[in-house]
Design a protein around this motif. Structure first.
Motif, PDB file in Angstrom:
ATOM      1  N   GLY A   1       0.814  -1.196   0.000  1.00  0.00           N
ATOM      2  CA  GLY A   1       0.000   0.000   0.000  1.00  0.00           C
ATOM      3  C   GLY A   1       0.848   1.246   0.000  1.00  0.00           C
ATOM      4  O   GLY A   1       2.067   1.202  -0.170  1.00  0.00           O
ATOM      5  N   THR A   2       0.203   2.377   0.213  1.00  0.00           N
ATOM      6  CA  THR A   2       0.919   3.652   0.242  1.00  0.00           C
ATOM      7  C   THR A   2       1.607   3.842   1.593  1.00  0.00           C
ATOM      8  O   THR A   2       1.171   3.295   2.607  1.00  0.00           O
ATOM      9  N   PRO A   3       2.679   4.645   1.643  1.00  0.00           N
ATOM     10  CA  PRO A   3       3.334   4.931   2.924  1.00  0.00           C
ATOM     11  C   PRO A   3       2.406   5.641   3.905  1.00  0.00           C
ATOM     12  O   PRO A   3       2.508   5.456   5.118  1.00  0.00           O
ATOM     13  N   GLU A   4       1.472   6.446   3.377  1.00  0.00           N
ATOM     14  CA  GLU A   4       0.574   7.205   4.248  1.00  0.00           C
ATOM     15  C   GLU A   4      -0.524   6.347   4.848  1.00  0.00           C
ATOM     16  O   GLU A   4      -1.068   6.655   5.915  1.00  0.00           O
ATOM     17  N   GLY A   5      -0.899   5.279   4.161  1.00  0.00           N
ATOM     18  CA  GLY A   5      -2.017   4.458   4.605  1.00  0.00           C
ATOM     19  C   GLY A   5      -1.556   3.200   5.311  1.00  0.00           C
ATOM     20  O   GLY A   5      -0.376   3.004   5.602  1.00  0.00           O
ATOM     21  N   VAL A   6      -2.527   2.325   5.575  1.00  0.00           N
ATOM     22  CA  VAL A   6      -2.253   1.039   6.203  1.00  0.00           C
ATOM     23  C   VAL A   6      -2.994  -0.034   5.421  1.00  0.00           C
ATOM     24  O   VAL A   6      -4.174   0.137   5.082  1.00  0.00           O
ATOM     25  N   THR A   7      -2.315  -1.113   5.130  1.00  0.00           N
ATOM     26  CA  THR A   7      -2.935  -2.268   4.474  1.00  0.00           C
ATOM     27  C   THR A   7      -2.553  -3.504   5.266  1.00  0.00           C
ATOM     28  O   THR A   7      -1.370  -3.790   5.442  1.00  0.00           O
ATOM     29  N   ARG A   8      -3.540  -4.217   5.739  1.00  0.00           N
ATOM     30  CA  ARG A   8      -3.277  -5.358   6.621  1.00  0.00           C
ATOM     31  C   ARG A   8      -4.151  -6.550   6.219  1.00  0.00           C
ATOM     32  O   ARG A   8      -5.294  -6.379   5.814  1.00  0.00           O
ATOM     33  N   TYR A   9      -3.584  -7.732   6.348  1.00  0.00           N
ATOM     34  CA  TYR A   9      -4.347  -8.967   6.164  1.00  0.00           C
ATOM     35  C   TYR A   9      -4.472  -9.679   7.502  1.00  0.00           C
ATOM     36  O   TYR A   9      -3.487  -9.802   8.243  1.00  0.00           O
ATOM     37  N   VAL A  10      -5.672 -10.140   7.838  1.00  0.00           N
ATOM     38  CA  VAL A  10      -5.870 -10.970   9.017  1.00  0.00           C
ATOM     39  C   VAL A  10      -6.627 -12.223   8.614  1.00  0.00           C
ATOM     40  O   VAL A  10      -7.458 -12.201   7.700  1.00  0.00           O
ATOM     41  N   GLN A  11      -6.307 -13.298   9.297  1.00  0.00           N
ATOM     42  CA  GLN A  11      -6.977 -14.552   9.013  1.00  0.00           C
ATOM     43  C   GLN A  11      -8.118 -14.761   9.997  1.00  0.00           C
ATOM     44  O   GLN A  11      -7.927 -14.761  11.215  1.00  0.00           O
ATOM     45  N   ALA A  12      -9.317 -14.909   9.472  1.00  0.00           N
ATOM     46  CA  ALA A  12     -10.497 -15.145  10.295  1.00  0.00           C
ATOM     47  C   ALA A  12     -11.597 -15.686   9.395  1.00  0.00           C
ATOM     48  O   ALA A  12     -11.585 -15.488   8.175  1.00  0.00           O
ATOM     49  N   ASP A  13     -12.555 -16.353  10.004  1.00  0.00           N
ATOM     50  CA  ASP A  13     -13.693 -16.925   9.285  1.00  0.00           C
ATOM     51  C   ASP A  13     -14.842 -15.930   9.334  1.00  0.00           C
ATOM     52  O   ASP A  13     -15.226 -15.466  10.414  1.00  0.00           O
ATOM     53  N   ALA A  14     -15.391 -15.596   8.174  1.00  0.00           N
ATOM     54  CA  ALA A  14     -16.500 -14.644   8.118  1.00  0.00           C
ATOM     55  C   ALA A  14     -17.676 -15.094   8.961  1.00  0.00           C
ATOM     56  O   ALA A  14     -18.455 -14.260   9.442  1.00  0.00           O
ATOM     57  N   ARG A  15     -17.802 -16.398   9.161  1.00  0.00           N
ATOM     58  CA  ARG A  15     -18.920 -16.902   9.964  1.00  0.00           C
ATOM     59  C   ARG A  15     -18.715 -16.683  11.455  1.00  0.00           C
ATOM     60  O   ARG A  15     -19.593 -17.000  12.256  1.00  0.00           O
ATOM     61  N   ASP A  16     -17.570 -16.110  11.818  1.00  0.00           N
ATOM     62  CA  ASP A  16     -17.300 -15.695  13.197  1.00  0.00           C
ATOM     63  C   ASP A  16     -17.078 -14.182  13.178  1.00  0.00           C
ATOM     64  O   ASP A  16     -15.951 -13.703  13.311  1.00  0.00           O
ATOM     65  N   PRO A  17     -18.149 -13.405  13.008  1.00  0.00           N
ATOM     66  CA  PRO A  17     -17.981 -11.959  12.818  1.00  0.00           C
ATOM     67  C   PRO A  17     -17.370 -11.255  14.020  1.00  0.00           C
ATOM     68  O   PRO A  17     -16.712 -10.225  13.855  1.00  0.00           O
ATOM     69  N   HIS A  18     -17.580 -11.790  15.221  1.00  0.00           N
ATOM     70  CA  HIS A  18     -16.973 -11.159  16.399  1.00  0.00           C
ATOM     71  C   HIS A  18     -15.448 -11.227  16.319  1.00  0.00           C
ATOM     72  O   HIS A  18     -14.754 -10.259  16.668  1.00  0.00           O
ATOM     73  N   ALA A  19     -14.922 -12.357  15.849  1.00  0.00           N
ATOM     74  CA  ALA A  19     -13.474 -12.481  15.674  1.00  0.00           C
ATOM     75  C   ALA A  19     -12.983 -11.542  14.585  1.00  0.00           C
ATOM     76  O   ALA A  19     -11.909 -10.935  14.702  1.00  0.00           O
ATOM     77  N   VAL A  20     -13.755 -11.412  13.519  1.00  0.00           N
ATOM     78  CA  VAL A  20     -13.393 -10.493  12.442  1.00  0.00           C
ATOM     79  C   VAL A  20     -13.261  -9.073  12.986  1.00  0.00           C
ATOM     80  O   VAL A  20     -12.276  -8.367  12.738  1.00  0.00           O
ATOM     81  N   LEU A  21     -14.266  -8.648  13.736  1.00  0.00           N
ATOM     82  CA  LEU A  21     -14.266  -7.281  14.270  1.00  0.00           C
ATOM     83  C   LEU A  21     -13.129  -7.071  15.270  1.00  0.00           C
ATOM     84  O   LEU A  21     -12.482  -6.013  15.267  1.00  0.00           O
ATOM     85  N   GLU A  22     -12.889  -8.066  16.096  1.00  0.00           N
ATOM     86  CA  GLU A  22     -11.827  -7.940  17.099  1.00  0.00           C
ATOM     87  C   GLU A  22     -10.464  -7.762  16.440  1.00  0.00           C
ATOM     88  O   GLU A  22      -9.664  -6.911  16.846  1.00  0.00           O
ATOM     89  N   LYS A  23     -10.196  -8.561  15.419  1.00  0.00           N
ATOM     90  CA  LYS A  23      -8.904  -8.471  14.743  1.00  0.00           C
ATOM     91  C   LYS A  23      -8.787  -7.183  13.918  1.00  0.00           C
ATOM     92  O   LYS A  23      -7.730  -6.554  13.883  1.00  0.00           O
ATOM     93  N   ALA A  24      -9.884  -6.803  13.272  1.00  0.00           N
ATOM     94  CA  ALA A  24      -9.850  -5.589  12.443  1.00  0.00           C
ATOM     95  C   ALA A  24      -9.678  -4.337  13.291  1.00  0.00           C
ATOM     96  O   ALA A  24      -9.126  -3.337  12.822  1.00  0.00           O
TER      97      ALA A  24
END
Length: 266
Positions: A121-144
């Motif tokens: 990504g750009t130096p000014e921004g942030v680009t991140r990948y996290v591994q989580a299952d969409a069927r566990d939305p609470h985990a998705v939100l916690e990691k994001a």
């Protein structure tokens, strides 16, 4: 990278995976013979399927530009990102707003192997990948939440994801949980399969996927609308992805059996 990426030995190459089949439709190389075999069977049923995959990606790009340029959103959460294709969501968002913060989420073990492409990504921004299952939305939100501030607007993208999750597997609960975490001014960007436009082709395609153990769900326009309950649909509403704010990126004519829409949280 997240530090806990699965290794290649966890990638099952004996069964097709929807993300890898999709990659094959798009002309990518991050797939295996079993994925190509299913892709060829689907193409024999519908020779237009590759165009439909391209149309879906074009919808994602247009919707992302609208979120960044017109709605002023600077945070993006892409759940079920799949295998990287260029230009990817962060490239579109950061071309408009270099300081945009983007989190990609997927549970496919093959995605981390290509995370370097995601993270450029750009130096000014942030680009991140996290591994989580969409069927566990609470985990998705916690990691994001390590990257995104959910007290500020977020563009939540669920692109070609929900037709892989049946109602009985919690599709609506998943979307409700994710949307309820969003601040006013946030948006839900969604595309999913429908049988409204080409019922015979879609039914045959679903049967081919199911024969290989992959569940697909085609939803009607009214069923798609149910995912936007409580949100304000932006013009032109729920339409075939090729017709959502159609631009010069349109790839041919004719129906595309994917609905696309964007909803605004007030």
């Amino acid at each position: 990278m997240t530090g806990n990426e699965p290794t290649a030995q966890h990638i099952d190459t004996t069964r097709p995976h929807p993300a890898r089949v999709y990659d094959w439709f798009l002309g990518g190389r991050n797939n295996y013979p079993v994925d190509e075999q299913l892709g060829r069977r689907i193409t024999a049923i519908d020779q237009d399927v590759a165009r439909q995959a391209r149309a879906n990606r074009a919808f994602m790009r247009r919707a992302t530009r609208v979120m960044a340029a017109e709605r002023g959103i600077r945070q993006f959460l892409d759940v079920g990102t799949g295998i990287p294709t260029e230009p990817n969501l962060h490239q579109v968002a950061q071309s408009v707003a270099p300081d945009a913060r983007v989190v990609y989420v997927d549970n496919d073990p093959i995605v981390p192997a290509h995370a370097d492409a995601l993270l450029r990504g750009t130096p000014e921004g942030v680009t991140r990948y996290v591994q989580a299952d969409a069927r566990d939305p609470h985990a998705v939100l916690e990691k994001a939440a390590d990257v995104l501030d959910f007290d500020r607007p977020v563009a939540l993208s669920l692109i070609a994801l929900l037709h892989l999750v049946a109602d009985e597997d919690g599709a609506h609960d998943m979307v409700t949980t994710l949307v309820e975490a969003l601040a006013p001014g946030s948006c839900l960007v969604l595309s999913m399969m429908t049988a409204d436009l080409e019922p015979e082709k879609v039914a045959k395609g679903i049967a081919a996927y199911q024969a290989d153990g992959v569940t697909l769900v085609a939803r009607s326009r009214s069923e798609v609308a149910g995912f936007f309950r409580g949100l304000e649909l932006l013009d032109p509403g729920i339409v075939s992805v090729v017709d959502w704010r159609r631009e010069d990126d349109a790839d041919g004519d004719g129906p595309v059996s994917l609905y696309g829409a964007v909803g605004l949280a007030s």
